[in-house]
Scaffold this motif. Structure first.
Motif, PDB file in Angstrom:
ATOM      1  N   HIS A 490     -21.711   3.761  16.433  1.00  0.00           N
ATOM      2  CA  HIS A 490     -20.753   2.669  16.227  1.00  0.00           C
ATOM      3  C   HIS A 490     -21.380   1.574  15.362  1.00  0.00           C
ATOM      4  N   ILE A 491     -22.627   1.223  15.648  1.00  0.00           N
ATOM      5  CA  ILE A 491     -23.314   0.192  14.862  1.00  0.00           C
ATOM      6  C   ILE A 491     -23.414   0.618  13.398  1.00  0.00           C
ATOM      7  N   GLN A 492     -23.797   1.877  13.188  1.00  0.00           N
ATOM      8  CA  GLN A 492     -23.943   2.383  11.811  1.00  0.00           C
ATOM      9  C   GLN A 492     -22.607   2.324  11.073  1.00  0.00           C
ATOM     10  N   ARG A 493     -21.508   2.660  11.771  1.00  0.00           N
ATOM     11  CA  ARG A 493     -20.193   2.608  11.126  1.00  0.00           C
ATOM     12  C   ARG A 493     -19.779   1.175  10.808  1.00  0.00           C
ATOM     13  N   GLU A 494     -20.014   0.249  11.744  1.00  0.00           N
ATOM     14  CA  GLU A 494     -19.618  -1.143  11.504  1.00  0.00           C
ATOM     15  C   GLU A 494     -20.395  -1.754  10.342  1.00  0.00           C
ATOM     16  N   ILE A 495     -21.634  -1.304  10.130  1.00  0.00           N
ATOM     17  CA  ILE A 495     -22.449  -1.851   9.038  1.00  0.00           C
ATOM     18  C   ILE A 495     -21.995  -1.306   7.691  1.00  0.00           C
ATOM     19  N   SER A 496     -21.741   0.002   7.636  1.00  0.00           N
ATOM     20  CA  SER A 496     -21.588   0.613   6.305  1.00  0.00           C
ATOM     21  C   SER A 496     -20.370   1.510   6.160  1.00  0.00           C
ATOM     22  N   ARG A 497     -19.306   1.271   6.959  1.00  0.00           N
ATOM     23  CA  ARG A 497     -18.128   2.135   6.862  1.00  0.00           C
ATOM     24  C   ARG A 497     -17.552   2.063   5.446  1.00  0.00           C
ATOM     25  N   GLU A 498     -17.058   3.217   4.956  1.00  0.00           N
ATOM     26  CA  GLU A 498     -16.502   3.276   3.606  1.00  0.00           C
ATOM     27  C   GLU A 498     -15.067   2.768   3.567  1.00  0.00           C
ATOM     28  N   MET A 499     -14.294   3.029   4.624  1.00  0.00           N
ATOM     29  CA  MET A 499     -12.899   2.585   4.676  1.00  0.00           C
ATOM     30  C   MET A 499     -12.820   1.354   5.584  1.00  0.00           C
TER      31      MET A 499
END
Length: 947
Positions: A490-499
């Motif tokens: 979740h942390i990784q997605r919140e930092i660098s999500r593409e959409m």
């Protein structure tokens, strides 16, 4: 919709749930409401031109004969269509009724009704957030709405109309600020239900209402004013009523005199009063169901607390806490000539955090479940003075949203809701109360704090049979590696999500913040990699050699402390890396927060929410890492009572690996960590002893015999008249029988026994897998074609099954574990109890296996010191489900011939009520005995009120 709208409240009865499959309407009820008044009615039976299924006829009372001469839907369609046009359609589950009626209209050539529609189920969930059930029948009972014929369309429509009027008035009664917030959430409710909020707001704005005195608005939330605890009414202490005459003078006339209850009161008072004249002992009192246990200890404690020493009452569950507060304490205050203040105390995470909740309101929400929860909470805040989320009666608090709004246990003085904080309110009330009601889990964690803050108060442990297990559960530390990895993802997605919005996009151009974010990203990936390495080490060392079982069941593997310690060279470097990465996450988060606070005003509420989510997840990871390190620290300390084990969903799923540690026995722990902070403890419960001088219960309670006084109160029930025990002597040899043959035996026996008498039947098992197999056999039996069968693990949650069973007639409930106790089914709610097998613990369970090894190492026999007394107690508890009041009657059947063939069977039988008559025989003999027992007409004693 406006103030002059006509609402058509509709209910239909049908042959089934699908028009496409040929189902048809068999009855229509419609009540028209305008200006909160019923203005018209329409109801009719409908001939479906097809057979009505027997189950539908039983449910609705509508038979094929009754509708034979009723009009066809074609005949009533024109009238109905005309009546419903230009109204707002209202139904209790509108997504069923309106589409079904429209399908019927289409079938006979009418266009679909294009009208607004409102759902009273959703409205009830929102506007009645503390209701225990939202079934129409339950809501009607709850609010005294006349509803004589549930599942009859005219009766259901009338009840729904009354409910709708009540709900609309309730909606109009909400503060403007609450209504506006409900609208701002833009909730996706069934059809046009949410539009009713706008109607209420417009009407309230047009004719403003003053905010009631019991409400106030703080930081945009409408909240309930606190209510001060009542103060004591006597200037000097009252004298304890020692004699029967003195007690009877205090008791209300409608309360029955109970000699055993009076004895219990005196035993307790005499032990604790005048401690300057005699030593006070620890105390165990077994008080069987029916003697009035709660009042039996609360009354003497009320007189003892007059010396300015409060009493802490600990019980097993939050439900029992509620019962003490809402039932027993008010009764106590009717009796004693002074006022007793009581407060209910739970752990911090049971309470709502107002600031965290207010933050989530600013975030748009796509989840319909979360939208509904937000709406319910907004309304509930105008009602609650405690902030206790258990008031909402939710089936589960595992929804991710709850992790965002539950209280963490502390509140900073700069919190905008500091003065209103529910945990602060709780603590303030504790300081003023004479009775503090906690649960065992809370007591285990906070005994020292309670003892210090309340100056060594009295301690009563009710439902004491649960104390040891509850304490052991609280002392367990469990790390689910998948949970940590999930938080990292979740942390990784919140930092660098593409959409969508990412933190890297939000901080674009801020070099320091971007540097911290990249460091967070890399560190989280490194931490994930190291965690996988540790999981692989544990799996390969302890689980790789395991063979899967046929049911792919969860595998628990005990880990010898020495073996885990021997892995130190492999695990310690990984743990060091995990701790280092975790520290780096916290440092980088701190740096990022500095940048965030400096530029807070440029972020929208939804953007701030993303950062707060990452902040929360990093701290969740920190807590999990701390628990992981704590487990391995326990390994190096090698405490004799520590236990370690691994759990995995099945052999092939190493990603589900969990590592856990726990206390193996309460020996020494209860004395050092709990009892020492209080006056000598009083332990009580309905079923505590497995034999006359049971060392087992003293060991469980961590007490010494010479420091403890024990009392076993006599039951007030006449088992010779009220019950009979039947023991089967024709069952299979349980040590040799195959599973398949055992299932056939149980299914046949239950069918014959429950089929012989059409009574509410509870069948107790030791295994959920056996329940599932027996259930599959029973539902095929023609004898049960017209009887409901509920099965734990199949028919819903325990609470749902128990509630449905209690309102059924002639139903059969198959239950394990939690159904052996804690379920109250008086009178005809339960009349036949079948015990399939003596309730010995499975020796393969991790804790059982380890405890038996501990006893053997101490030179004790595990069977006679643990297995037998535990099974005896559980059987006594199971039998206790049957007779709950002086007028109850029922039979017990035990399908385990070990009770007759083994020497220990005599010991178990001696623990059952002495006046319980017993018959041994084969299933046919027992079936005949059941028929005779239920044919026998009992005397008709008057049921006295419960004390």
């Amino acid at each position: 919709m406006d103030k002059d709208t006509v609402y058509a409240v509709v209910d239909i009865e049908t042959t089934g749930t699908s028009v496409k499959d040929g189902d048809r309407i068999i009855q229509i009820g419609c009540v028209f409401v305008q200006h909160n008044q019923v203005i018209n009615h329409f109801e009719t039976d409908v001939n479906p031109i097809r057979e009505i299924p027997a189950a539908i006829s039983r449910l609705t009372g509508i038979t094929n004969k009754r509708v034979r001469h009723a009009p066809l839907f074609d005949d009533v369609a024109g009238t109905l269509y005309s009546l419903l046009t230009d109204t707002v359609f209202v139904a209790h589950n509108v997504n069923f009724d309106l589409p079904f009626i429209n399908s019927e209209f289409a079938r006979v050539g009418y266009p679909e009704l294009n009208i607004a529609a409102v759902d009273t189920v959703s409205l009830s969930q929102i506007l009645l957030p503390t209701a225990p059930s939202f079934r129409l029948r339950d809501l009607s009972s709850y609010f005294n709405i006349e509803h004589d014929n549930p599942h009859s369309a005219d009766s259901d429509a009338g009840a729904t109309a009354e409910l709708f009027i009540f709900l609309f008035r309730r909606l109009r009664g909400l503060p403007l600020v609450t209504l506006q917030q409900m609208i701002d959430l833009r909730p996706e409710l069934p059809l046009q239900t949410a539009a009713l909020f706008d109607v209420a707001l417009r009407l309230n704005t047009a004719t403003p209402r003053r905010l009631p005195d019991y409400l106030y608005v703080k930081n945009g939330l409408a909240l309930r004013q606190t209510q001060p605890l009542p103060t004591a009414t006597l200037a000097e202490p009252s004298t304890y009523p020692k004699t029967k005459k003195q007690k009877q003078r205090l008791m209300p006339d409608n309360l029955e005199w109970r000699p055993e209850q009076a004895k219990m009161m005196n035993y307790i008072y005499n032990n604790y009063a005048h401690s300057d004249l005699h030593p006070v002992k620890q105390m165990i009192v077994e008080a069987p169901t029916g003697i009035g246990k709660s009042l039996g200890y609360l009354l003497p404690m009320a007189y003892l607390t007059q010396g300015n020493r409060p009493v802490v009452i600990s019980t097993a569950t939050t439900l029992l806490q509620e019962q003490l507060l809402t039932q027993t304490v008010p009764l106590l205050n009717q009796i004693v000539p002074f006022t007793m203040n009581a407060v209910l105390v739970k752990g911090g995470r049971h309470y709502l955090d107002l600031q965290r909740f207010a933050t989530t309101l600013k975030v748009s929400e796509s989840s319909k479940q979360t939208q509904l929860l937000k709406l319910r909470l907004l309304v509930w805040l105008t009602m609650t003075i405690t902030g206790d989320l258990d008031e909402l009666h939710l089936a589960t608090y595992r929804a991710p949203y709850f992790q965002e709004i539950v209280h963490e246990g502390a509140v900073a003085s700069d919190n905008p809701f500091y003065e209103d904080d529910f945990v602060r309110r709780r603590d303030q009330r504790v300081a003023q109360a004479q009775i503090i009601i906690v649960n065992h889990a809370y007591l285990s964690e906070h005994a020292s704090d309670l003892g210090q803050e309340l100056s060594r108060p009295y301690l009563v442990i009710d439902e004491a049979q649960h104390l040891a297990d509850s304490t052991l559960r609280q002392r367990r530390t469990q790390v689910k590696f998948a949970n940590i990895v999930n938080e990292l993802h979740h942390i990784q997605r919140e930092i660098s999500r593409e959409m969508g919005t990412s933190l890297l996009r939000l901080f674009r151009g801020n070099t320091a913040a971007v540097r911290s974010l990249n460091s967070l990203l890399v560190t989280s990936q490194n931490l994930e990699k190291t965690l996988h390495q540790l999981v692989n080490q544990l799996f390969l060392t302890f689980l790789a050699g395991q063979r899967g079982n046929t049911q792919n069941q969860v595998i628990e593997q005990l880990i010898p402390t020495a073996k885990l310690a021997a892995m130190n060279q492999q695990t310690q470097p990984l743990l060091d890396t995990i701790q280092k990465d975790n520290t780096t996450l916290l440092i980088q988060l701190g740096r990022l927060r500095q940048q965030f606070e400096q530029h807070r005003d440029r972020f929208a509420p939804s953007e701030r929410y993303i950062f707060e989510q990452v902040d929360t997840r990093v701290h969740v990871i920190d807590e999990n890492v701390a628990q992981l390190v704590d487990i391995f620290d326990q390994v190096t300390q090698q405490g004799p009572a520590s236990l370690f084990w691994l759990t995995i969903n099945h052999v092939g799923d190493r990603n589900s690996l969990q590592l856990a540690s726990g206390l193996l026995a309460t020996e020494g722990f209860l004395r050092r960590q709990i009892y020492t902070h209080f006056q000598p403890v009083l332990l009580t419960g309905a079923t505590l002893f497995s034999s006359g001088r049971s060392q087992y219960i003293l060991d469980q309670f961590d007490l010494e015999r010479d420091e403890t006084t024990t009392h076993r109160m006599r039951s007030s029930f006449d088992y010779s008249e009220q019950a009979e025990l039947f023991v089967a002597d024709d069952g299979p040899d349980l040590s040799k029988v195959s599973t398949r043959d055992y299932i056939v035996y149980l299914s046949t026996a239950i069918t014959q026994l429950a089929g012989a008498v059409n009574k509410q039947t509870l069948v107790l098992f030791n295994s959920l897998s056996v329940i599932e197999q027996v259930y599959q056999q029973l539902v095929k039996q023609p004898e049960f074609a017209n009887r409901e069968i509920f099965a734990q693990g199949i028919s819903g949650s325990r609470e749902r099954i128990a509630k449905r069973f209690a309102t059924s007639h002639g139903a059969i409930l198959l239950g394990a574990a939690s159904f052996w106790e804690g379920i109250d089914l008086p009178a005809e709610q339960l009349e036949l109890l079948i015990v399939t097998r003596l309730p010995f613990d499975s020796p393969d369970r991790v804790f059982v296996k380890a405890n038996y090894a501990r006893l053997e190492a101490a030179g004790k026999n595990p069977f006679y010191n643990a297995a037998l007394p535990a099974a005896t107690l559980r059987l006594r508890q199971g039998v206790g489900r049957l007779i709950r009041t002086p007028t109850d009657r029922g039979a017990i059947v035990i399908l385990d011939q070990r009770l007759l063939e083994r020497q220990y069977g005599k010991s178990i039988l001696r623990a059952l009520p002495a006046d319980l008559s017993r018959t041994d025989g084969d299933i046919t003999t027992i079936s005949q005995g059941l028929v005779k027992f239920f044919e026998k007409k009992p005397d008709n004693p008057v049921t006295p009120p419960e004390v």
